[in-house]
Write a protein that holds these residues in place. Structure first.
Motif, mmCIF file in Angstrom:
data_model
loop_
_atom_site.group_PDB
_atom_site.id
_atom_site.type_symbol
_atom_site.label_atom_id
_atom_site.label_comp_id
_atom_site.label_asym_id
_atom_site.label_seq_id
_atom_site.Cartn_x
_atom_site.Cartn_y
_atom_site.Cartn_z
ATOM 1 N N ASP A 1 2.744 -6.424 3.193
ATOM 2 C CA ASP A 1 3.901 -6.771 4.008
ATOM 3 C C ASP A 1 4.177 -8.269 3.890
ATOM 4 O O ASP A 1 3.418 -9.092 4.411
ATOM 5 N N LEU A 2 5.242 -8.610 3.204
ATOM 6 C CA LEU A 2 5.628 -10.005 3.028
ATOM 7 C C LEU A 2 6.910 -10.288 3.794
ATOM 8 O O LEU A 2 7.768 -9.411 3.947
ATOM 9 N N GLU A 3 7.025 -11.502 4.260
ATOM 10 C CA GLU A 3 8.251 -11.915 4.926
ATOM 11 C C GLU A 3 9.403 -11.932 3.924
ATOM 12 O O GLU A 3 9.201 -12.231 2.739
ATOM 13 N N PRO A 4 10.613 -11.602 4.380
ATOM 14 C CA PRO A 4 11.766 -11.634 3.458
ATOM 15 C C PRO A 4 11.966 -12.997 2.803
ATOM 16 O O PRO A 4 12.523 -13.083 1.706
ATOM 17 N N MET B 1 8.724 -17.038 -4.249
ATOM 18 C CA MET B 1 8.523 -16.195 -5.418
ATOM 19 C C MET B 1 7.074 -16.202 -5.889
ATOM 20 O O MET B 1 6.556 -15.168 -6.322
ATOM 21 N N ASP B 2 6.390 -17.347 -5.800
ATOM 22 C CA ASP B 2 5.005 -17.373 -6.271
ATOM 23 C C ASP B 2 4.120 -16.469 -5.422
ATOM 24 O O ASP B 2 3.194 -15.825 -5.941
ATOM 25 N N ARG C 1 0.754 -8.886 -8.483
ATOM 26 C CA ARG C 1 -0.381 -8.770 -9.409
ATOM 27 C C ARG C 1 -1.561 -8.085 -8.730
ATOM 28 O O ARG C 1 -2.201 -7.201 -9.303
ATOM 29 N N VAL C 2 -1.866 -8.504 -7.505
ATOM 30 C CA VAL C 2 -2.965 -7.886 -6.767
ATOM 31 C C VAL C 2 -2.711 -6.392 -6.592
ATOM 32 O O VAL C 2 -3.595 -5.557 -6.818
#
Length: 205
Positions: A58-61, A65-66, A73-74
Motif C-alpha cells: 500500500d503506497l500513497e498516491p 517514482m523511486d 521489484r520487491v
C-alpha cells in the motif's frame, strides 16, 4: 488413589501436545529459517509484508517514482523467493548482487578484514555450478526492465541461486551488509552457526 489419578490425568495428552508443538516449530524453522530462526542481525528484524487482501504494498498516491520502483521489484521478484515476506536484508543482498560484488567476512568486529569478490566468484564458491537445479526456468529478469533480452541466462541463474541460498539460511548479511556463511538452526532455541571461509562451523557466541 484419587490423588494419583489427579496427578496423572491428562499427562500423556499434555506431553503429546508439547511434542506436536515442538514439531510444528521445528518445521517452521526448516521451511523459513530467516523468519522463524531469529537471525542475530538488524536486517532480519524488519520485514516487508504486503497487504494480505491485495498481495501488494500500500503506497500513497503521491509516493515518488523511486519508491514505486523499489516496491515493484520487491513484489515481483523477491516476494516469491522469500515466501511472501521479505527481510530488509534481502534488499541489501539484492543491491550487492546488482553492484556485481559481494563483501565476505569471517567476523562482525568493526575492524574485521573482509574480502570483496565478484558475484559470480562467490556464487561458484557457495555451490553454483551448471545451473541444472530448475532455476534457469525463471522468466522474470532480475533487472525488471529487459524482459530477458539483454542479460544472460547465467546471470539470472546466479541471482536466483544466491537469493535461494539466503532464504534457506545458508548465509546472512551482518550489520555492515557483509555476508557471513552460516548453518541455520534446526530446532527452537538453537543458535545460528557461522562458517569461516575454508574452516568448519562454530557456534554463534
Amino acid at each position: 488413589m484419587a490423588n494419583n489419578s489427579k496427578r496423572t490425568k491428562g499427562g500423556p495428552n499434555k506431553q503429546a501436545a508439547r511434542a506436536a508443538k515442538q514439531r510444528r516449530e521445528q518445521r517452521l524453522i526448516e521451511v523459513d529459517p530467516l523468519f522463524h530462526g531469529s537471525p542475530p542481525y538488524a536486517g532480519y528484524r524488519s520485514w516487508l509484508i504486503p497487504n494480505p487482501m491485495t498481495g501488494g504494498f500500500d503506497l500513497e498516491p503521491t509516493a515518488p517514482m523511486d519508491s514505486r520502483l523499489y516496491f515493484a521489484r520487491v513484489q515481483e521478484l523477491l516476494l516469491p523467493l522469500y515466501r511472501g515476506r521479505v527481510p530488509l536484508a534481502a534488499t541489501y543482498l539484492d543491491d550487492r548482487i546488482k553492484s556485481g560484488f559481494i563483501v565476505l567476512a569471517d567476523d562482525d568486529e568493526p575492524d574485521a578484514q573482509v574480502s570483496v569478490v565478484p558475484v559470480a566468484v562467490f556464487a561458484e564458491y557457495v555451490g553454483h555450478g551448471d545451473g541444472n537445479d530448475g532455476r534457469r526456468s525463471q522468466e522474470v529478469c532480475p533487472q525488471l526492465n529487459c524482459g530477458g533480452a539483454v542479460h544472460l541466462a547465467d546471470e539470472h541463474a546466479v541471482w536466483i541461486h544466491l537469493h535461494h541460498l539466503h532464504a534457506g539460511g545458508h548465509f546472512l548479511l551482518n550489520d555492515r551488509d557483509a555476508v557471513r556463511l552460516t548453518i541455520p538452526p534446526h530446532s527452537p532455541g538453537e543458535d545460528w552457526r557461522f562458517v569461516s571461509v575454508g574452516q568448519g562451523a562454530t557456534p554463534v557466541g
